[in-house]
Write a protein that holds these residues in place. Structure first.
Motif: not given
Length: 111
Positions: A26-48
């Motif tokens: 996922g997004l673990m280990g990153r310092k930030s998520l830039a404006e306009g960026a994202g992560l679409l996770i599939e299949p997924c119905n719960q996150i931490h």
């Protein structure tokens, strides 16, 4: 990929996490998520957000990309609720859901 809602581009640089390793990392280990960026996770119905260093907004989507649940400004180290009919989760920079006035029931398009 580009993600839109209600004729607005809400994400110009979405990554697609559709393998075990990409979903696990996922997004673990990153310092930030830039404006306009994202992560679409599939299949997924719960996150931490364990192992993360910044807050995010999430949209839980059904099989037709209808927004089922919006979680605002999830801080690091949290477990979020499972959404029973959720098929995908879109992780976005904190504040994105409010910026674009996203609401449950709206449809997201992925290009």
């Amino acid at each position: 990929m580009i993600i839109k809602c209600c004729n607005q581009i809400i994400c110009t640089e979405a990554e697609y996490a559709n393998t075990f390793f990409k979903r696990f990392k996922g997004l673990m280990g990153r310092k930030s998520l830039a404006e306009g960026a994202g992560l679409l996770i599939e299949p997924c119905n719960q996150i931490h957000t364990f192992g993360m260093k910044f807050a995010i907004d999430t949209l839980t989507l059904d099989k037709d990309n209808v927004i089922l649940y919006i979680d605002h400004e999830i801080q690091p180290g949290k477990i979020r609720k499972m959404v029973s009919k959720g098929r995908r989760v879109l992780e976005l920079p904190s504040g994105t859901a409010n910026k674009y006035m996203l609401q449950v029931g709206q449809v997201i398009s992925v290009e």
